[in-house]
Each structure stands twice: as structure tokens, then as C-alpha cells.
Design a protein around this motif. Structure first.
Motif, PDB file in Angstrom:
ATOM      1  N   THR A 131       0.837  -1.203   0.000  1.00  0.00           N
ATOM      2  CA  THR A 131       0.000   0.000   0.000  1.00  0.00           C
ATOM      3  C   THR A 131       0.871   1.251   0.000  1.00  0.00           C
ATOM      4  O   THR A 131       0.602   2.219  -0.730  1.00  0.00           O
ATOM      5  N   GLU A 132       1.925   1.213   0.806  1.00  0.00           N
ATOM      6  CA  GLU A 132       2.854   2.347   0.851  1.00  0.00           C
ATOM      7  C   GLU A 132       3.532   2.544  -0.514  1.00  0.00           C
ATOM      8  O   GLU A 132       3.690   3.675  -0.983  1.00  0.00           O
ATOM      9  N   LEU A 133       3.904   1.422  -1.155  1.00  0.00           N
ATOM     10  CA  LEU A 133       4.564   1.496  -2.462  1.00  0.00           C
ATOM     11  C   LEU A 133       3.627   2.081  -3.521  1.00  0.00           C
ATOM     12  O   LEU A 133       4.021   2.926  -4.323  1.00  0.00           O
ATOM     13  N   ALA A 134       2.365   1.631  -3.485  1.00  0.00           N
ATOM     14  CA  ALA A 134       1.374   2.128  -4.448  1.00  0.00           C
ATOM     15  C   ALA A 134       1.133   3.628  -4.235  1.00  0.00           C
ATOM     16  O   ALA A 134       1.065   4.412  -5.199  1.00  0.00           O
ATOM     17  N   GLY A 135       1.018   4.044  -2.973  1.00  0.00           N
ATOM     18  CA  GLY A 135       0.812   5.460  -2.664  1.00  0.00           C
ATOM     19  C   GLY A 135       1.999   6.307  -3.089  1.00  0.00           C
ATOM     20  O   GLY A 135       1.836   7.383  -3.675  1.00  0.00           O
ATOM     21  N   TYR A 136       3.203   5.795  -2.814  1.00  0.00           N
ATOM     22  CA  TYR A 136       4.427   6.515  -3.212  1.00  0.00           C
ATOM     23  C   TYR A 136       4.513   6.620  -4.732  1.00  0.00           C
ATOM     24  O   TYR A 136       4.895   7.676  -5.268  1.00  0.00           O
ATOM     25  N   ALA A 137       4.159   5.537  -5.431  1.00  0.00           N
ATOM     26  CA  ALA A 137       4.233   5.528  -6.901  1.00  0.00           C
ATOM     27  C   ALA A 137       3.311   6.581  -7.504  1.00  0.00           C
ATOM     28  O   ALA A 137       3.687   7.293  -8.436  1.00  0.00           O
ATOM     29  N   ILE A 138       2.099   6.699  -6.957  1.00  0.00           N
ATOM     30  CA  ILE A 138       1.147   7.695  -7.470  1.00  0.00           C
ATOM     31  C   ILE A 138       1.677   9.107  -7.264  1.00  0.00           C
ATOM     32  O   ILE A 138       1.672   9.943  -8.177  1.00  0.00           O
ATOM     33  N   VAL A 139       2.164   9.372  -6.051  1.00  0.00           N
ATOM     34  CA  VAL A 139       2.637  10.725  -5.736  1.00  0.00           C
ATOM     35  C   VAL A 139       3.893  11.070  -6.542  1.00  0.00           C
ATOM     36  O   VAL A 139       4.003  12.151  -7.120  1.00  0.00           O
ATOM     37  N   SER A 140       4.853  10.127  -6.609  1.00  0.00           N
ATOM     38  CA  SER A 140       6.133  10.436  -7.262  1.00  0.00           C
ATOM     39  C   SER A 140       6.025  10.488  -8.782  1.00  0.00           C
ATOM     40  O   SER A 140       6.693  11.297  -9.425  1.00  0.00           O
ATOM     41  N   THR A 141       5.191   9.612  -9.369  1.00  0.00           N
ATOM     42  CA  THR A 141       5.138   9.566 -10.841  1.00  0.00           C
ATOM     43  C   THR A 141       4.099  10.493 -11.453  1.00  0.00           C
ATOM     44  O   THR A 141       4.242  10.894 -12.603  1.00  0.00           O
ATOM     45  N   VAL A 142       3.064  10.835 -10.696  1.00  0.00           N
ATOM     46  CA  VAL A 142       2.016  11.703 -11.252  1.00  0.00           C
ATOM     47  C   VAL A 142       2.093  13.114 -10.650  1.00  0.00           C
ATOM     48  O   VAL A 142       2.366  14.095 -11.359  1.00  0.00           O
ATOM     49  N   LEU A 143       1.909  13.215  -9.321  1.00  0.00           N
ATOM     50  CA  LEU A 143       1.858  14.535  -8.691  1.00  0.00           C
ATOM     51  C   LEU A 143       3.203  15.253  -8.734  1.00  0.00           C
ATOM     52  O   LEU A 143       3.280  16.448  -9.039  1.00  0.00           O
TER      53      LEU A 143
END
Length: 497
Positions: free
Chosen positions: A71-83
Motif C-alpha cells: 500500500t505504501e509502495l502504491a501510494g508513493y508511486a502515485i505521488v512520485s510519478t504523477v503529482l
């Protein structure tokens, strides 16, 4: 008879003179080439390395977050790659206006103006970062509104708040880098990048594993990795590293802000349109059949492409500095020579990598995955990856030329047309309508990039560089201030001869 001997002697003398002139011209060319490459690599080398370091910080953080939980990895991926890519694109793009102004002013020997332009960029980018804040404060409700799974949206919301200090670090890191590389003083950035990368790896291990701080440990380490090099660069600038270009803080930084804002906005638009192009490729792939394998394969390809892009972006910076310096110095001939040189070197490196990736194909995938299915998909995509790398060796360099010349608004229109009116529609047609799937989407977008490269090559080739020298001089004259005005004295403008 004597007359014939005299004519023969004269011809021999002239013949030797021509040979001597040719030899001297050839010697002059090689000397000029060596001098140009020395100037080029002084900027390109540190720029490439510092970008590898920045990319490495993100990869290290992702690796440690991945060991905390999915879950942490998925959240980090969204923030780092999109936002974060969104913020990075806007702030880096707006900071590239400083690259134009500092590079041209340094070439024109208007040294004290570099510090003024730097302060103006700090003001403009700080306001921009504040405007972006609501996206990171309200990440969770925004993602839930877009249909993201609640647990991942909540985790992304927590991580995005940690990223706020990183966003503000961009304001300083991007501008300081543009300011220093315009003067070819960016070796300090390389030294600090080496220190930061090692420190981030150590602190991530210490805080996350030894002290068991989990996600907080990774994010604290990332924040420190973002700000330590900035403190080092500010120390270098403030305490004697740039005596000619830094004369202290001045109220003159608040003058002519609107002109700088307009150039910054066009710069931001130009770069954002390029950075978001690959993000759209990932989003379109998410709607494919067997999307998991497709996205895994594409992410591996884009990861490899991302590392290679650090080289291209380094040459982008070098091209911008060299063109800006020569235009500011009033030399159209040297500006053209620098363009041919940097495009040739970057293309040669890209061609070598193009051949290498065609040769190795899917075997590289096993560095990132154990799945034969994903590796097979990567092998299938390798020709497209190789072509992407080849195009990347030319297209960013031409964008760098545009930054050096101050053509950001023109390139923004070119990007809109080639990427969003040609590349993406073609990708959708090839991928979804004609059934070529992920290869079709990527191919369509590569065609958009190819068309953009051809257009930029044509613009560069057809440009009257003598006229660009005049336009550069006019721009610098318009925004020029005397030393005493910068220090708070006379407010009259002084036209530069």
C-alpha cells in the motif's frame, strides 16, 4: 624564358600558400572543436551526473518504501510519478527562463544581472509553489474523486504532505543550477550530488531499518537529500564562489517581474508538454487487455529510457548554455558551431545505445523482473525503446537550443501540435482502433516526437542567427540595470553599447 620561370615560381609560391592556408584552416578547425568541446563538457558532465543523482534518490526511496508494504509502495508511486512529475514539470520549465537570461547575460558580460535574474526567479517560483500546495494538501479527496482505491488514496495523501518540503526545494535547486551552469561553475553541484546520494542511502537504511521509523524514515531522508545540496550551493554563491555575478540581495529583483513571468510561463508550458507526454502513454496503457503485464513491461522500458534521458537532459542544459553564451557575446558563427557540435555528439551517443538495445533486447528485463512473460513483452518492445533512445539523443538537445535562444513560446506551440494533435491521436488509433495495442500507442507517440524533432531541426537550420544576436542584445538592453541601480542607487536605465 625568364618570364616563364618567373610565372612558374609565382605559381609555386601561390600553390604553397594555398596548401599552407588549408593546413592552417584545418588546424584552426580542430583547435576550435577542442575548445568548444571543453566548454560543452564543463556544463554537460556535471549536469548529467547531477541528474543521475537526483534520479537515484527517487529510486533509492522507492526501493526502501517497497520493503515497507504494497500500500505504501502504491501510494508513493502515485505521488512520485504523477503529482511530483506535475510539479517538477511546471517548476523546472519556469526555471528554464533563467537559463536563457543568465546564459545570454553572462555571454554579454552583464555579470551583475545574473544575481538579479536569480532573485526574480526565486520570487516567481516560490509563488508558483504556493499555488500548487492545495493539490498536495487535498490529495486523498482528489484521488477518491477520481475513483482510486480508498486505502491507496489515504496513503498517497499522507505521502504527498511529506513531499511538500521537496516541492519547495525545487524552487532553489532548479534556479541555482541554471544560475551556476550559465557561468560554467556547476562542478560544485556534482560534488554535492555525490555526497547527497551516499548520505540518502545511509540515512534511509539507518532511519527505516535500524531505527524502524518506516515510511517516516524514508521521507525524512528524502527531505534532507533535497535540502543539503541547496544549503551547499547557497553557501558557495553567498560566500565568494560567484564574486562577479552575486552582489547581494536587492530590491531591484522586484522590478520588471511581469516580463520574466511571461517568459517563465512559456518555458513552463514548453517543458510540461514534453514531460506529461510519457505520463499519458502509461495512462493509455492502463486500459489495455492484460494491462498488468503491459504496464510492467512498459514501466521497465520507461525506467531504462529514464536513465538514458538523464544524459539527454544533460546535453539539453549544455546546449542551452552554449547557445545563450554565444548569442549574448554577439557571435552568431560560434552559436551555430556549438549547435552542430552538441547535436553531433549527443546523436553519436544515442546511436551507440540504439544499437546496444537492439542487440540485448529482452535480456535487460531480467534486471527488473523474474517473469518470463514480462521479459518477453519487454523484448517485443525493445525496438521501440531503441528508437525512443535514438530520438531522445536529438529532440532534447534541440529543445536546449530553443531555451538558449529564448524560443520557448514557439516550441510550446510545436509541442502542442506534434504531441497532442498528432502523436496521441495516432497512438489511440494504432493501439485501440487498429489493434496494435501497447506497440501501437507507443509507435503513434514516437511519430509525434519524430515530427517535432524534424520541425525543430528545420527551425534551427532556417534561423537567421545574426538576427538572433540582435534580438538577444535588444532583450538584454531592455532589462539591463546599472550596478548602482542594483545596489539601490540611480533608477535610470543604461543602454548597453
Amino acid at each position: 624564358m625568364e618570364e616563364k620561370d618567373h610565372v612558374r615560381e609565382k605559381l609555386l609560391v601561390h600553390g604553397h600558400g594555398d596548401q599552407s592556408s588549408d593546413a592552417e584552416e584545418e588546424k584552426s578547425f580542430w583547435r576550435k572543436l577542442m575548445e568548444e568541446n571543453k566548454k560543452l563538457w564543463v556544463v554537460a558532465g556535471p549536469s548529467i551526473f547531477s541528474r543521475f543523482s537526483t534520479f537515484g534518490v527517487t529510486v533509492i526511496s522507492q526501493a526502501f518504501v517497497g520493503h515497507i508494504g504494497p500500500t505504501e509502495l502504491a501510494g508513493y508511486a502515485i505521488v512520485s510519478t504523477v503529482l511530483m512529475r506535475f510539479a517538477n514539470g511546471i517548476l523546472l520549465g519556469m526555471a528554464s527562463a533563467l537559463e536563457t537570461l543568465c546564459g545570454q547575460s553572462f555571454g554579454a558580460k552583464q555579470y551583475h544581472m545574473l544575481g538579479i535574474y536569480l532573485q526574480r526567479s526565486w520570487i516567481i517560483l516560490s509563488v508558483c509553489a504556493v499555488v500548487l500546495l492545495p493539490i498536495y494538501v487535498f490529495t486523498t479527496p482528489l484521488l477518491k474523486l477520481l475513483g482510486q482505491e480508498p486505502s491507496i488514496a489515504s496513503m498517497a495523501g499522507v505521502i504527498s504532505v511529506w513531499f511538500i518540503p521537496v516541492i519547495f526545494s525545487f524552487v532553489w535547486s532548479f534556479t541555482l543550477q541554471m544560475y551556476l551552469q550559465a557561468q560554467s561553475k556547476n562542478m560544485i553541484i556534482t560534488y554535492l550530488a555525490v555526497l547527497t546520494l551516499g548520505l540518502h542511502l545511509f540515512l534511509s537504511w539507518l532511519l527505516t531499518i535500524k531505527m524502524a521509523l518506516g515510511l517516516a524514515g524514508v521521507m525524512i531522508s528524502m527531505i534532507l537529500a533535497s535540502w543539503i545540496p541547496i544549503i551547499g550551493q547557497l553557501g558557495f554563491v553567498f560566500f565568494g564562489g560567484c564574486p562577479e555575478t552575486w552582489t547581494g540581495f536587492s530590491s531591484a529583483a522586484f522590478k520588471d517581474l511581469w516580463s520574466i513571468i511571461k517568459l517563465s510561463l512559456s518555458s513552463g508550458l514548453m517543458l510540461c508538454l514534453e514531460l506529461w507526454y510519457n505520463t499519458i502513454l502509461v495512462l493509455l496503457t492502463g486500459y489495455m487487455q492484460d494491462a498488468e503485464v503491459a504496464i510492467d513491461a512498459l514501466s521497465i522500458c520507461l525506467n531504462i529510457n529514464g536513465w538514458e534521458m538523464m544524459i539527454s537532459v544533460g546535453f539539453l542544459a549544455a546546449a542551452g548554455v552554449r547557445v545563450a553564451n554565444e548569442l549574448g557575446a554577439g557571435s552568431a558563427k560560434r552559436a551555430k558551431f556549438s549547435i552542430v557540435n552538441v547535436v553531433s555528439i549527443s546523436f553519436f551517443i544515442g546511436f551507440v545505445l540504439f544499437v546496444a538495445f537492439l542487440f540485448f533486447r529482452g535480456s535487460l528485463a531480467y534486471i527488473f523482473t523474474d517473469s518470463p512473460k514480462v521479459a518477453s513483452a519487454v523484448a517485443d518492445l525493445s525496438p521501440l525503446l531503441a528508437v525512443s533512445i535514438l530520438l531522445n539523443s536529438v529532440q532534447p538537445v534541440l529543445s536546449g537550443v530553443a531555451v538558449g535562444a529564448g524560443w520557448q513560446s514557439v516550441v510550446a506551440y510545436v509541442n502542442i501540435t506534434c504531441y497532442y494533435l498528432i502523436g496521441i491521436p495516432l497512438g489511440v488509433l494504432l493501439g485501440y482502433v487498429w489493434g496494435f495495442h501497447i506497440k501501437g500507442i507507443w509507435l503513434g507517440m514516437l511519430i509525434g516526437t519524430f515530427v517535432q524533432s524534424i520541425v525543430l531541426l528545420y527551425i534551427t537550420w532556417r534561423t537567421d542567427w545574426e538576427k538572433q544576436v540582435i534580438l538577444t542584445k535588444e532583450r538584454l538592453n531592455r532589462w539591463y540595470m546599472r550596478d548602482k541601480e542594483v545596489l539601490g542607487g540611480n533608477t535610470d536605465r543604461n543602454e548597453v553599447a
